[in-house]
Write an enzyme that holds these catalytic residues in place. Structure first.
Site, PDB file in Angstrom:
ATOM      1  CB  CYS A   1       7.353  13.003  -2.745  1.00  0.00           C
ATOM      2  SG  CYS A   1       7.589  13.547  -4.430  1.00  0.00           S
TER       3      CYS A   1
ATOM      4  CG  HIS B   1       5.731   8.518  -1.850  1.00  0.00           C
ATOM      5  ND1 HIS B   1       6.484   9.567  -2.310  1.00  0.00           N
ATOM      6  CD2 HIS B   1       6.458   7.409  -2.119  1.00  0.00           C
ATOM      7  CE1 HIS B   1       7.608   9.124  -2.826  1.00  0.00           C
ATOM      8  NE2 HIS B   1       7.615   7.806  -2.725  1.00  0.00           N
TER       9      HIS B   1
HETATM   10 CA    CA Z   1       6.559  15.857  -4.469  1.00  0.00          CA
END
Ligand code: CA
Length: 465
Positions: free
Chosen positions: A68, A124
């Site tokens: 990610c 993130h």
């Molecule tokens: Ca991901």
């Protein structure tokens, strides 16, 4: 007469708003095979599919990393994360100013059309106040700062996002509206879709950029009964919940598309759809078939993803595009449309795709698409039909012809030593401008996580036999 008015209103829309709006819809940990446009049979995704059928489906669409955080860092800067040391998943450290997207990197927000810039969903790219999306070019934010989130409102029991001490706690925080925590409302995917529609309804009369960054279908696997009931025929519990989560995303995409149409801006809105990395099949029940491997791998299943774009005013409809493209191209495409200035000391790695998709330019947009995983010592390069994969720690080199062998099952390295040398040279040249990771990522792996990782690896091995 009717046709005249339709043409007239379209012309007005185009003249009134020269620069296209941009929407990027990103899913999280979705498998290559989990959309109808890539052949999915058990999860209907009619709205996501309509983006491909109204525009272009990329058969070899990659992201720039197979997990990610680094994949998102690359997408949002238009540069490989290895250029600036973002090569590990950041952990939730609200005081660690090193743990996130370096502050001197520009983001896609700087290249987007003038107007409102809204991020909904997963970030993130750092959990400190300095890394907050509003400090990185976005003007509005509704989402969570960490790598994932609980979906059910009753699970969100930490009001202050900055009070979360670690990654698991960050999953339970209230959602932030800009900097302010808002009380839990509903199933998170529906909540994000509501925000997206509300944003379009409020801002359809000016250019905008909407990054709709669903954390679904990333774990934890959770879905309300109304979505689960759509999959009574699926007996595998994991796949069933995953399917329900994907279905909720598809509903959201449908609502976004309807809102654009209702407000007559769908013709001049560019919409990209992609997943941030391949599916971790044993964790969330996703499916990368016919690709080999999973999230985290240098195999195709790690970083080749469902990928499509539509722009009725500027792109052909129902086209399949087979040359490899990469998520980095989104920023380059947008920057070219917006004629945005790009810093010369931080050049983009992507390519403006529009002339390639309209046929104005021929040939492949990229000489190669590259992967380097610093910690595992694995690398990959895709060039034309060929792909070279190396796993340094296992002293493994694999060469595959993906046109003949999309599942990377026949290693042809002994047949083509020259091809290997060329691909290695290409990768080395790319790697010259890279630096080592600038933050540590996961500092301590808990025992339960180690055990689960071992089980996942074992199962993946068995599955591939
Ligand atoms: Ca991901």
């Amino acid at each position: 007469m009717k046709a005249f008015f339709a043409l007239f209103s379209l012309t007005v829309a185009v003249i009134g708003q020269d620069k296209p709006n941009l929407i990027v819809i990103m899913t999280d940990d979705m498998g290559y095979a989990d959309v109808g446009f890539n052949g999915c049979k058990d999860i209907p995704t009619p709205h996501i599919d309509s983006i491909a059928s109204n525009g272009v489906r990329f058969t070899s669409g990659y992201v720039a990393y197979s997990v990610c955080g680094p994949s998102r860092a690359a997408f949002i800067t238009g540069r490989y994360g290895q250029r600036f040391g973002f090569e590990r998943n950041p952990q939730y450290r609200t005081q660690d100013e090193n743990m996130g997207l370096p502050l001197d990197e520009d983001t896609i927000a700087s290249a987007a059309p003038a107007g409102l810039l809204f991020l909904i969903g997963k970030w993130h790219l750092g959990a400190t106040k300095k890394h907050h999306p509003l400090k990185r070019g976005f003007q509005e934010f509704y989402g969570h700062l960490g790598g994932g989130h609980q979906y059910m409102p009753e699970m969100l029991n930490i009001e202050d996002s900055y009070a979360a001490k670690d990654e698991p706690q960050s999953y339970r925080t209230w959602i932030l509206k800009d900097h302010k925590p808002v009380p839990p409302r509903k199933y998170l995917t529906d909540d994000f879709s509501d925000e997206a529609v509300s944003f379009i309804e409020r801002n359809h009369n000016k250019p905008f950029f909407l990054f709709l960054s669903y954390n679904a279908p990333h774990t934890p696997l959770q879905a309300p009964q109304k979505y689960l009931d759509r999959f009574l025929n699926l007996k595998d519990k994991k796949r069933k919940t995953y399917a329900a989560m994907v279905s909720a995303v598809d509903d959201g995409v449908g609502r976004v598309l309807s809102s654009l149409k209702k407000n007559q801006i769908n013709q001049n809105t560019i919409i990209f759809f992609l997943s941030d990395n391949g599916g971790p099949t044993t964790k969330n029940g996703s499916n990368n078939a016919p690709l080999r491997g999973n999230k985290g791998d240098a195999w195709e299943g790690g970083w080749r993803v469902p990928f499509a774009v539509q722009w009725p005013l500027g792109l052909p409809k129902g086209k399949e595009y087979d040359h490899p493209v990469v998520s980095l191209d989104i920023m380059a495409t947008i920057a070219a449309r917006a004629e945005a200035p790009i810093s010369t000391d931080r050049p983009l790695d992507g390519v403006n795709l529009i002339p390639f998709l309209t046929g104005k330019k021929e040939g492949a947009p990229h000489q190669g698409i590259f992967l380097r995983k610093f910690d595992s010592g694995s690398t990959a390069v895709r060039s034309g039909n060929h792909k070279l994969v190396t796993y340094e720690k296992k002293d493994f080199t694999g060469l595959y012809d993906l046109h003949e062998d999309i599942g990377e099952s026949k290693n042809i390295r002994d047949q083509s030593p020259e091809e290997i040398s060329q691909l290695k040279m290409l990768w080395k040249n790319w790697n010259k401008s890279n630096i080592d990771p600038v933050f540590k990522g996961l500092i301590h792996t808990p025992a339960w996580q180690k055990k689960r990782n071992q089980a996942t690896r074992k199962k993946a091995k068995t599955d591939h036999k």
